[in-house]
Design an enzyme around this catalytic site. Structure first.
Site, PDB file in Angstrom:
ATOM      1  CB  ILE A 196      24.858  50.561  33.099  1.00  0.00           C
ATOM      2  CG1 ILE A 196      26.235  49.916  33.130  1.00  0.00           C
ATOM      3  CG2 ILE A 196      23.758  49.530  32.861  1.00  0.00           C
ATOM      4  CD1 ILE A 196      26.472  49.022  34.330  1.00  0.00           C
TER       5      ILE A 196
ATOM      6  CG  ASN B 262      16.690  52.695  45.395  1.00  0.00           C
ATOM      7  OD1 ASN B 262      17.647  52.949  46.110  1.00  0.00           O
ATOM      8  ND2 ASN B 262      16.662  52.987  44.093  1.00  0.00           N
TER       9      ASN B 262
ATOM     10  N   PRO C 148      16.261  56.810  31.773  1.00  0.00           N
ATOM     11  CG  PRO C 148      17.400  58.773  31.255  1.00  0.00           C
ATOM     12  CD  PRO C 148      16.377  58.220  32.191  1.00  0.00           C
ATOM     13  CG  ASP C 149      19.629  50.622  30.575  1.00  0.00           C
ATOM     14  OD1 ASP C 149      20.609  50.697  31.353  1.00  0.00           O
ATOM     15  OD2 ASP C 149      19.152  49.545  30.192  1.00  0.00           O
TER      16      ASP C 149
ATOM     17  CE  LYS D 125       2.321  67.741  51.455  1.00  0.00           C
ATOM     18  NZ  LYS D 125       2.424  67.885  52.919  1.00  0.00           N
TER      19      LYS D 125
END
Length: 402
Positions: free
Chosen positions: A315, A217, A312-313, A296
């Site tokens: 928080i 992102n 993994p979450d 690659k």
């Protein structure tokens, strides 16, 4: 660009005699552009490196020297007028000579007399040769002056010095000095995080499916960086866990670089037990490729569909480990309605505070130097932060959490 938070603020800059004096030109020019009123004092030795005319031009006001001090052209003593005028005093570069005078309360020139005639916070940015900086007498003076909570000291950097020595003693760079100035003008020198451990995650994570391609992102980590700066300036011990970034870590911050969500999870869990306040400001990927190629992949071999699996979450896991004295703060970058999903995340993740900010507004969110947000907590408090610099927003967040 004028900064409403600093318009009409008054900063007095004292310049010591060292080659790093040239860096002060950038500090003076940039601070003036934000709306801060600037006055400058040069010591006699500082004038060997930079002229009063240069700093007078950049500050749009005459620069003061010891000659000004002894001329009876003021209705009141000049050092009294300047000391009462300043909201903040910055000494950069701070030489070994001026440091010794401050440590022992001596006043034999305009700058040191003004320091003693003022009560505002004083920011010190030392600069000197490595052997000079490491002398036991200099270090004794440095630690002695910092016992006085009025004084705020910036760490020296290491690198190639003007004397060709490689080591500690370089003055902090202008952007770091300017950030510290902004912080002190907001806090008025109060260090309310002394003795606290602050853990911050920042930036985006990258989930690779071969050696060069990844899911990611546009997060740059600037909000996390601002939180680290604000915490450091308020006296905290700061650990910053960040994804790939192209900014310099502030001197005095323990920084740990990671790439993937799994790496960030491991580091955050490792440092979590000793943290008092945790800001999960990183934009962690939600999914990762199920398969990874150590080479690659040629374009013809790219999969038509990319199998994914959740990461993994982080928080949510930290919330399960949280102790009563800890405060866990999450972030929610949203478009459209930013409050409803933020409240849902606050409750489902069992957070203490959540910061929700719009990423579909101009000059806000990912990659911007500015931000705006609404802060919510589990007690129902709600504070809206108007567009401002990310550093100022970081201070608003600490004010809220405190």
């Amino acid at each position: 660009m004028l900064n409403p938070a600093t318009v009409n603020k008054r900063v007095l800059i004292g310049v010591g005699g060292g080659i790093a004096a040239y860096k002060v030109c950038e500090v003076v020019s940039t601070l003036f552009k934000t709306g801060i009123e600037i006055r400058v004092i040069l010591t006699r030795s500082a004038q060997e490196f930079i002229t009063p005319l240069t700093l007078a031009t950049l500050s749009r006001h005459c620069a003061y020297t010891d000659d000004s001090f002894w001329q009876p052209t003021h209705s009141r003593p000049l050092h009294i007028e300047l000391g009462e005028w300043a909201d903040l005093l910055v000494i950069a570069p701070l030489t070994a000579n001026t440091l010794a005078k401050l440590a022992y309360g001596m006043a034999d020139n305009l700058l040191t007399n003004t320091v003693l005639a003022s009560t505002c916070p004083v920011l010190l940015a030392p600069a000197m040769n490595t052997d000079m900086w490491e002398q036991s007498a200099v270090q004794r003076n440095w630690h002695q002056i910092l016992i006085d909570r009025r004084y705020h000291g910036m760490n020296t950097a290491s690198g190639l010095l003007a004397c060709d020595r490689i080591g500690a003693g370089r003055m902090a760079e202008p952007p770091e000095i300017m950030a510290y100035v902004q912080s002190l003008l907001h806090t008025q020198g109060v260090r309310d995080l002394v003795g606290k451990q602050v853990l911050i995650s920042a930036g985006g994570t990258r989930e690779y499916f071969d050696t060069v391609r990844f899911i990611g992102n546009p997060s740059t980590g600037k909000m996390g960086l601002a939180l680290a700066q604000a915490a450091l300036h308020r006296g905290a011990s700061v650990t910053l866990v960040h994804g790939p970034a192209n900014w310099d870590v502030p001197l005095g911050v323990q920084a740990i670089s990671v790439t993937s969500a799994e790496e960030m999870q491991q580091v955050m869990r490792s440092y979590f037990p000793t943290a008092d306040v945790i800001f999960m400001a990183a934009a962690v990927a939600d999914v990762k490729p199920r398969d990874y190629s150590p080479e690659k992949l040629p374009k013809r071999s790219l999969p038509q569909a990319l199998p994914l699996e959740p990461v993994p979450d982080i928080i949510a896991q930290l919330a399960q480990l949280k102790q009563p004295h800890q405060r866990l703060v999450g972030f929610a970058a949203q478009t459209g309605d930013i409050i409803t999903p933020a409240i849902e995340k606050l409750q489902s993740k069992k957070l203490d505070v959540i910061v929700t900010n719009p990423i579909d507004q101009p000059d806000s969110g990912f990659g911007s130097d500015n931000n705006q947000a609404i802060i919510l907590d589990r007690q129902g408090r709600k504070v809206e932060i108007a567009p401002c610099s990310k550093l100022l927003m970081a201070h608003h967040l600490f004010d809220f959490v405190r």
